[in-house]
Design a protein around this motif. Structure first.
Motif, PDB file in Angstrom:
ATOM      1  N   MET A 141      46.183  26.219   1.963  1.00 39.15           N
ATOM      2  CA  MET A 141      44.895  25.757   2.485  1.00 39.15           C
ATOM      3  C   MET A 141      45.044  24.506   3.339  1.00 39.15           C
ATOM      4  O   MET A 141      44.278  24.291   4.282  1.00 39.15           O
ATOM      5  N   ASN A 149      47.258  29.788  -6.261  1.00 38.28           N
ATOM      6  CA  ASN A 149      45.988  29.765  -5.534  1.00 38.28           C
ATOM      7  C   ASN A 149      45.935  30.960  -4.592  1.00 38.28           C
ATOM      8  O   ASN A 149      45.680  30.821  -3.399  1.00 38.28           O
ATOM      9  N   GLY A 177      43.965  33.278  -4.032  1.00 41.04           N
ATOM     10  CA  GLY A 177      42.718  33.531  -3.300  1.00 41.04           C
ATOM     11  C   GLY A 177      42.699  32.879  -1.931  1.00 41.04           C
ATOM     12  O   GLY A 177      41.949  33.312  -1.043  1.00 41.04           O
ATOM     13  N   ALA A 178      43.528  31.852  -1.740  1.00 37.94           N
ATOM     14  CA  ALA A 178      43.597  31.192  -0.432  1.00 37.94           C
ATOM     15  C   ALA A 178      43.981  32.178   0.667  1.00 37.94           C
ATOM     16  O   ALA A 178      43.562  32.016   1.822  1.00 37.94           O
ATOM     17  N   ALA A 208      42.886  35.151   1.034  1.00 38.75           N
ATOM     18  CA  ALA A 208      41.635  35.765   1.477  1.00 38.75           C
ATOM     19  C   ALA A 208      40.828  34.796   2.333  1.00 38.75           C
ATOM     20  O   ALA A 208      40.251  35.166   3.371  1.00 38.75           O
ATOM     21  N   THR A 209      40.792  33.551   1.909  1.00 33.40           N
ATOM     22  CA  THR A 209      40.050  32.540   2.674  1.00 33.40           C
ATOM     23  C   THR A 209      40.664  32.350   4.061  1.00 33.40           C
ATOM     24  O   THR A 209      39.951  32.264   5.067  1.00 33.40           O
ATOM     25  N   LEU A 267      39.911  35.322   6.448  1.00 33.82           N
ATOM     26  CA  LEU A 267      38.552  35.320   7.018  1.00 33.82           C
ATOM     27  C   LEU A 267      38.459  34.406   8.232  1.00 33.82           C
ATOM     28  O   LEU A 267      37.680  34.656   9.148  1.00 33.82           O
ATOM     29  N   GLN A 268      39.233  33.315   8.238  1.00 32.96           N
ATOM     30  CA  GLN A 268      39.207  32.407   9.403  1.00 32.96           C
ATOM     31  C   GLN A 268      40.091  32.939  10.528  1.00 32.96           C
ATOM     32  O   GLN A 268      39.824  32.695  11.694  1.00 32.96           O
TER      33      GLN A 268
END
Lengths: 204, 172
Positions: free
Chosen positions: A68, A94, A96-97, A99-100, A103-104
């Motif tokens: 991140m 982490n 899930g980062a 996926a985050t 998206l960007q």
């Protein structure tokens, strides 16, 4: 003693690469990138590769932060190529980062996971990837548009091409054998690592 | 210009953007609806939905490394998810601005919300954050304005709690 379930769906070849050669061979010239390196082996490896360069932000704690941080940096510095170099243990903390980040979809970011299948800093316990979890498939499922897996020396060429030619947000899984990273003495004063990175990038 | 008292959410978005904040990281919450929607509609801002709040702590550290400013929007329960990663913020002296919509305090009707809601202020202070609170509409703009100064000028990690006195308690 209970045994951990080794995931049978995976049919991965044994890792053959030594990180001490494979990481430098993949990155080639680190000065071309802004680099965030996760603890512990990744930060040691990249610090050694760059002789503790201010252009590397290497974590000494805050496990799970590197991917991140790379996203925040890549969004802030659209004209620079940003690398996150992290290990399987840190990425899993982490996950899930991914996926985050997808998206960007920042086109100037590559996440390299140096996957040795073990927690090398804490007694070499098996990590989830060592038992068959496949982070390249997780990255693809998260939405990374480009994912490549490096198992052999021949595979390194594709990784180098991705780093050099871009082609958008990418994830590189670099599978390596167990074993120590390259090491040099590094600055572990947290605010000095931030300050010198910003001074080199923003005041030049 | 939105009225800073009656339409504080829109005035707050304008205040953040006027202070060069471009990265809006969030876990969705009703208390931050206007900020989230406006960041999604703003071509000059990044709206960054997170899977867990600690991602936002790391994101904003990376933004600062690159010379950008951001804000972390979360609910009080998310504050607990951030604790170890605040080592990064405080240890490295990264500026941090987070706006926390509160549950588990004034007027709360759901008992599940109390343990974390009541712990937000002491645990954030224990990690070295400065904690400010907004309890009324007329508080928001001056408190966040001062939080921006403390964060991005003085390099502090600052949490602004938006109390249920301000945003209302959810009805059950």
């Amino acid at each position: 003693m209970a045994k951990l379930n080794k995931i049978q769906m995976s049919n991965l070849p044994d890792a053959v690469l030594d990180r001490r050669q494979a990481v430098p061979a993949l990155i080639e010239n680190p000065a071309d990138f802004l680099i965030v390196a996760g603890l512990a082996g990744a930060a040691q490896e990249i610090t050694a590769l760059t002789l503790d360069s201010p252009g590397v932000f290497g974590l000494g704690g805050a496990m799970g932060a590197a991917p991140m941080m790379g996203l925040g940096l890549a969004l802030a510095q659209k004209d620079r190529r940003v690398l996150v170099v992290t290990g399987d243990g840190e990425l899993l903390m982490n996950v899930g980062a991914l996926a985050t980040i997808a998206l960007q979809n920042p086109p100037n970011l590559t996440v390299i996971c140096v996957d040795n299948g073990h927690y090398g800093e804490t007694g070499n316990q098996d990590s989830h990837t060592g038992l068959g979890v496949q982070l390249d498939k997780i990255a693809a499922g998260a939405g990374f548009p480009v994912v490549t897996t490096i198992n052999t020396e021949e595979d390194l060429a594709e990784g180098r091409r991705l780093l050099r030619e871009g082609g958008g947000l990418s994830f590189i899984l670099l599978r390596v054998k167990e074993g120590p990273p390259n090491r040099v003495s590094r600055n572990l004063v947290p605010h000095q690592v931030r300050d010198r990175f910003r001074a080199a990038l923003l005041k030049s | 210009m939105p009225d800073p008292t009656n339409d504080w959410p829109n005035a707050l978005y304008d205040l953040l953007r006027a202070n060069k904040i471009t990265q809006f990281a969030y876990v969705p919450d009703a208390g931050h609806k206007v900020l989230i929607d406006r960041s999604l509609a703003d071509p000059d801002a990044h709206a960054i939905p997170l899977t867990t709040e600690e991602e936002g702590v790391a994101l904003l550290a990376g933004a600062d490394l690159g010379g950008a400013r951001g804000v972390l929007l979360m609910q009080s329960s998310g504050a607990g998810n951030c604790i170890n990663l605040l080592s990064l913020t405080v240890g490295c002296r990264f500026p941090l601005l987070t706006l926390i919509s509160m549950r588990g305090e004034f007027g709360e009707g759901n008992a599940w919300q109390f343990p974390m809601g009541q712990a937000v202020e002491p645990v954030l202070k224990a990690m070295g954050l400065v904690v400010l609170t907004c309890s009324a509409p007329e508080d928001v703009i001056p408190v966040v304005s001062n939080a921006i100064t403390m964060s991005f000028q003085a390099g502090q990690a600052v949490a602004v709690l938006l109390s249920q006195r301000l945003i209302g308690a959810k009805k059950f």
